[in-house]
Motif scaffolding. Structure first.
Motif, mmCIF file in Angstrom:
data_model
loop_
_atom_site.group_PDB
_atom_site.id
_atom_site.type_symbol
_atom_site.label_atom_id
_atom_site.label_comp_id
_atom_site.label_asym_id
_atom_site.label_seq_id
_atom_site.Cartn_x
_atom_site.Cartn_y
_atom_site.Cartn_z
ATOM 1 N N SER A 34 0.834 -1.207 0.000
ATOM 2 C CA SER A 34 0.000 0.000 0.000
ATOM 3 C C SER A 34 0.869 1.258 0.000
ATOM 4 C CB SER A 34 -0.972 0.001 1.177
ATOM 5 O OG SER A 34 -0.304 0.097 2.402
ATOM 6 N N GLU A 37 2.205 1.604 -3.536
ATOM 7 C CA GLU A 37 1.178 2.106 -4.459
ATOM 8 C C GLU A 37 1.035 3.618 -4.358
ATOM 9 O OE1 GLU A 37 -2.222 3.701 -6.029
ATOM 10 O OE2 GLU A 37 -2.110 3.478 -3.859
ATOM 11 N N LEU A 38 1.084 4.157 -3.157
ATOM 12 C CA LEU A 38 0.986 5.611 -3.004
ATOM 13 C C LEU A 38 2.109 6.332 -3.733
ATOM 14 C CD1 LEU A 38 -0.038 5.982 0.742
ATOM 15 C CD2 LEU A 38 -1.379 6.662 -1.252
ATOM 16 N N ARG A 41 1.472 5.694 -7.827
ATOM 17 C CA ARG A 41 0.093 5.802 -8.311
ATOM 18 C C ARG A 41 0.082 6.300 -9.758
ATOM 19 N NH1 ARG A 41 -4.115 7.802 -4.089
ATOM 20 N NH2 ARG A 41 -3.656 5.709 -3.394
ATOM 21 N N ASP A 49 -8.638 2.502 -10.336
ATOM 22 C CA ASP A 49 -8.802 1.762 -9.085
ATOM 23 C C ASP A 49 -7.430 1.559 -8.450
ATOM 24 O OD1 ASP A 49 -9.372 0.008 -7.004
ATOM 25 O OD2 ASP A 49 -10.778 -1.180 -8.194
ATOM 26 N N THR A 50 -7.156 2.278 -7.375
ATOM 27 C CA THR A 50 -5.835 2.205 -6.748
ATOM 28 C C THR A 50 -5.540 0.840 -6.139
ATOM 29 O OG1 THR A 50 -6.702 3.092 -4.668
ATOM 30 C CG2 THR A 50 -5.807 4.673 -6.249
ATOM 31 N N ARG A 51 -6.581 0.036 -5.918
ATOM 32 C CA ARG A 51 -6.363 -1.309 -5.375
ATOM 33 C C ARG A 51 -5.559 -2.176 -6.330
ATOM 34 N NH1 ARG A 51 -12.278 -3.356 -4.276
ATOM 35 N NH2 ARG A 51 -12.433 -2.508 -6.378
ATOM 36 N N TRP A 54 -1.774 -1.747 -5.714
ATOM 37 C CA TRP A 54 -1.440 -2.302 -4.395
ATOM 38 C C TRP A 54 -1.499 -3.822 -4.430
ATOM 39 C CZ3 TRP A 54 -6.482 -2.961 -1.581
ATOM 40 C CH2 TRP A 54 -6.357 -3.796 -0.479
ATOM 41 N N TYR A 92 -0.385 -4.826 -14.253
ATOM 42 C CA TYR A 92 0.158 -3.630 -13.597
ATOM 43 C C TYR A 92 1.678 -3.714 -13.545
ATOM 44 C CZ TYR A 92 -0.111 0.581 -10.836
ATOM 45 O OH TYR A 92 -0.010 1.869 -10.421
#
Length: 98
Positions: A34, A37-38, A41, A49-51, A54, A92
């Motif tokens: 997580s 991902e930040l 991004r 969808d940021t999930r 992550w 991704y």
């Protein structure tokens, strides 16, 4: 005990050491993924969808610990994260960066 926003959402007991180690790796890699991902991004254009980022990073990190754990986690994504497509997670670009 699993806390989310200081509220207990799950309580587990491990039946064996292997299961305990999987859970420990799962929660450790979730935090690392997580944060990753930040910082990264928007690597996959068109994916809002940021999930996805992550989850992709978490699959990668678990694979470094134990490939079968990455497969187990990946297989649970559709149930745990409704709306996230495995095709997007697999595409991704997490690369070798950590």
């Amino acid at each position: 005990m699993v806390l989310e926003r200081n509220k207990e959402v799950e309580r587990r007991t491990a039946g064996d050491l292997e299961e305990f180690l999987y859970w420990a790796a799962l929660y450790t890699t979730r935090d690392a993924a997580s944060r990753w991902e930040l910082d990264h991004r928007g690597l996959l254009p068109g994916c809002g969808d940021t999930r996805v980022g992550w989850l992709a990073k978490q699959v990668q990190l678990l694979g470094l610990v134990r490939p079968e754990w990455a497969g187990r986690f990946r297989a649970q994504i559709p149930q745990q994260c409704p709306g996230v497509r495995l095709e997007d997670v697999d595409a991704y670009p997490v690369g070798a960066r950590s």
